[in-house]
Design an enzyme around this catalytic site. Structure first.
Site, PDB file in Angstrom:
ATOM      1  N   HIS A  77       7.226 -63.466  62.760  1.00  0.00           N
ATOM      2  CA  HIS A  77       7.702 -62.811  61.438  1.00  0.00           C
ATOM      3  C   HIS A  77       7.865 -61.605  61.258  1.00  0.00           C
ATOM      4  O   HIS A  77       7.178 -60.629  61.656  1.00  0.00           O
ATOM      5  CB  HIS A  77       7.247 -63.680  60.318  1.00  0.00           C
ATOM      6  CG  HIS A  77       7.320 -64.887  59.734  1.00  0.00           C
ATOM      7  ND1 HIS A  77       6.397 -66.403  60.594  1.00  0.00           N
ATOM      8  CD2 HIS A  77       7.860 -65.499  59.509  1.00  0.00           C
ATOM      9  CE1 HIS A  77       7.307 -66.822  60.950  1.00  0.00           C
ATOM     10  NE2 HIS A  77       7.997 -67.237  58.912  1.00  0.00           N
TER      11      HIS A  77
ATOM     12  N   LYS B 235       5.785 -59.488  56.244  1.00  0.00           N
ATOM     13  CA  LYS B 235       5.205 -60.844  55.778  1.00  0.00           C
ATOM     14  C   LYS B 235       3.123 -60.146  55.403  1.00  0.00           C
ATOM     15  O   LYS B 235       2.853 -59.810  56.495  1.00  0.00           O
ATOM     16  CB  LYS B 235       5.226 -61.655  56.728  1.00  0.00           C
ATOM     17  CG  LYS B 235       4.798 -63.012  56.628  1.00  0.00           C
ATOM     18  CD  LYS B 235       5.280 -64.657  57.221  1.00  0.00           C
ATOM     19  CE  LYS B 235       5.002 -65.334  56.548  1.00  0.00           C
ATOM     20  NZ  LYS B 235       4.768 -65.947  55.596  1.00  0.00           N
TER      21      LYS B 235
END
Length: 267
Positions: A155, A159
């Site tokens: 990600h 995040k």
């Protein structure tokens, strides 16, 4: 026509949710909410989302906003979601929740708060990811205990939770199919002289960097062969479209705790 409230509306995901609501037949944006003190408060939510003026100003008063809405879409954080759920429960409103990182205790608390209403909670609203959940269950059942299972997720560098809720759910699906307790067999860290891999463990590796929207691969690794089931997200729009679809599905549900497997008829 369902009236939808979106919280976290000034963020990247909030903007895509607003766009998806406006593009969905049967839905319209009724309110856009942000945290108190946010610099965009009072600005037009549609303009902020790139949809053009909708004449809906960004507000920090969730309770007031919900008076004219049917469902709240919440892609924030567990602690914030729980507070928003209390407001929704008091107002008798439904929720579609894409927040990730809930502990088992927080999930139980959410179920208690919303016991008299209806909600959809899913770590990933993507139709493709939920198809992967179904495929993983079937693959694990077929392959049985003869394959080691490893999960790798990637990600963006903003995040805040790790591993992703999607990766954890993938691990849970595989563990359930193999008759294991995910919380007992998940292995999040290997370093140094850590010994041989145990037969039942499910490895979980996390990568963070740049602007990766989200990538997940589950490896079933046997002797002389390997199966990989992967999903790669190219934009946030697929999550937003899934949330809009969940709102439409939830419209006739009086109460209950659902996920995207229910929404998509994959049970």
């Amino acid at each position: 026509m369902l009236s939808i409230a979106v919280t976290g509306a000034a963020g990247r995901m909030g903007g895509r949710l607003i766009a998806a609501v406006q593009e969905s037949t049967g839905l319209r944006l009724g309110a856009a909410i942000e945290r108190p003190g946010h610099p965009a408060l009072g600005q037009d939510a549609g303009t902020l989302a790139g949809c053009g003026p909708l004449h809906i100003p960004l507000t920090d008063d969730l309770a007031a906003a919900l008076r004219h809405c049917d469902i709240l879409i919440d892609f924030t954080f567990p602690a914030v979601t729980l507070e928003n759920a209390r407001v929704c429960a008091a107002a008798g409103k439904k929720m579609v929740i894409g927040s990730t990182g809930f502990s088992p205790a927080q999930r139980d608390e959410l179920a208690t708060i919303m016991r008299d209403s209806a909600l959809v909670l899913a770590p990933n609203m993507s139709v493709g990811v939920n198809a992967c959940f179904k495929l993983l269950k079937e693959a694990a059942a077929i392959l049985g205990n003869g394959f080691d299972v490893e999960i790798v997720e990637l990600h963006h560098n903003k995040k805040k939770d790790a591993p992703s809720g999607t990766a954890v759910r993938m691990g849970e699906v595989v563990a359930e199919a193999l008759g294991r307790d995910y919380n007992q067999v998940a292995n999040y860290h290997r370093e140094g002289l850590c010994g041989e891999r145990s037969h039942e463990e499910i490895g979980m590796q996390t990568v963070r960097g740049g602007d990766i929207v989200g990538e997940h691969t589950v490896y079933f690794i046997g002797m002389g062969e390997r199966i990989e089931i992967s999903h790669r997200a190219m934009s946030r729009d697929m999550f937003a479209r899934g949330a809009a679809r969940a709102c439409l599905w939830l419209s006739d549900k009086e109460r209950g705790f659902y996920d995207m497997q229910d929404v998509l008829g994959l049970r």
